[in-house]
Design a protein around this motif. Structure first.
Motif, PDB file in Angstrom:
ATOM      1  N   GLU A  32       0.819  -1.218   0.000  1.00 36.20           N
ATOM      2  CA  GLU A  32       0.000   0.000   0.000  1.00 36.20           C
ATOM      3  C   GLU A  32       0.851   1.266   0.000  1.00 36.20           C
ATOM      4  N   LYS A  33       1.866   1.281   0.824  1.00 32.59           N
ATOM      5  CA  LYS A  33       2.741   2.456   0.922  1.00 32.59           C
ATOM      6  C   LYS A  33       3.950   2.360   0.009  1.00 32.59           C
ATOM      7  N   VAL A  47      13.235   1.384   2.313  1.00 29.87           N
ATOM      8  CA  VAL A  47      13.177   2.084   1.033  1.00 29.87           C
ATOM      9  C   VAL A  47      11.724   2.300   0.645  1.00 29.87           C
ATOM     10  N   LYS A  48      11.431   3.484   0.082  1.00 28.64           N
ATOM     11  CA  LYS A  48      10.125   3.768  -0.508  1.00 28.64           C
ATOM     12  C   LYS A  48      10.315   3.804  -2.017  1.00 28.64           C
ATOM     13  N   VAL A  49       9.474   3.028  -2.714  1.00 30.51           N
ATOM     14  CA  VAL A  49       9.580   2.924  -4.171  1.00 30.51           C
ATOM     15  C   VAL A  49       8.461   3.730  -4.808  1.00 30.51           C
ATOM     16  N   ASP A  50       8.813   4.627  -5.730  1.00 26.01           N
ATOM     17  CA  ASP A  50       7.818   5.388  -6.481  1.00 26.01           C
ATOM     18  C   ASP A  50       7.252   4.475  -7.569  1.00 26.01           C
ATOM     19  N   GLN A 119       8.418  -1.940  12.334  1.00 24.38           N
ATOM     20  CA  GLN A 119       8.493  -0.729  11.518  1.00 24.38           C
ATOM     21  C   GLN A 119       7.437  -0.671  10.413  1.00 24.38           C
ATOM     22  N   ILE A 120       7.183  -1.790   9.754  1.00 19.37           N
ATOM     23  CA  ILE A 120       6.223  -1.831   8.653  1.00 19.37           C
ATOM     24  C   ILE A 120       5.202  -2.924   8.951  1.00 19.37           C
ATOM     25  N   LEU A 121       3.929  -2.608   8.843  1.00 20.40           N
ATOM     26  CA  LEU A 121       2.843  -3.585   9.036  1.00 20.40           C
ATOM     27  C   LEU A 121       3.106  -4.532  10.201  1.00 20.40           C
TER      28      LEU A 121
END
Length: 163
Positions: A32-33, A47-50, A119-121
């Motif tokens: 989702e993010k 890392v956040k992927v565009d 940290q995530i979900l």
């Protein structure tokens, strides 16, 4: 020296420990993010992927080189133990030390995985990757090597009794 089965198992132990340094141990993906959290023996990267461009933006990066250091130290102990084939009691002690070092490295990795789970979900579990299973194979090979070293020592002692 290398023709003994325990030497082969010790070599496989060292190879497994070196391989785990170069492969990821664990990751977790939030679709989702568009975020990915990856743990290797050298670093933990968030890392956040565009989605449109595929570009990666590093949110957080934490060095975990101490896992790699302990794993490589255990690999060195395994290789050193191969060349101590004429002193089986020392080999048994080195095998126990190696088990302890691998347990420390695995404990550090599991601790960081539990930190990453938050940290995530937090409700979902991450994925254990190839590098994590190298810990398991290294411990298995080390246990087999120790078993055959003890077997050799018992054989030598029984032959000494016959003299």
């Amino acid at each position: 020296m290398i023709q003994r089965i325990q030497s082969v198992f010790l070599l496989f132990t060292a190879i497994s420990l070196v391989v785990l340094v170069f492969y990821p141990l664990w990751n977790k993906v939030d679709a989702e993010k568009s975020e990915v959290l990856t743990l290797t023996a050298l670093e933990m990267t968030h890392v956040k992927v565009d989605i449109d461009t595929g570009e990666e933006q590093v949110i957080a990066q934490k060095p975990t080189y101490y896992i790699a250091a302990v794993a490589l130290l255990a690999a060195c102990v395994a290789l050193f133990s191969i060349f101590k084939f004429n002193n089986r009691l020392l080999q048994i002690k080195l095998g126990a030390l190696n088990s302890l070092l691998m347990a420390i490295a695995l404990g550090l990795a599991v601790y960081l995985i539990f930190q990453g789970e938050k940290q995530i979900l937090p409700m979902e579990q991450g994925n254990y990757l190839f590098g994590f299973y190298m810990f398991v194979s290294a411990m298995m090979f080390n246990a087999l090597a120790n078993r055959f070293i003890r077997k050799d020592e018992q054989l030598v002692r029984s032959a000494d009794r016959l003299r």
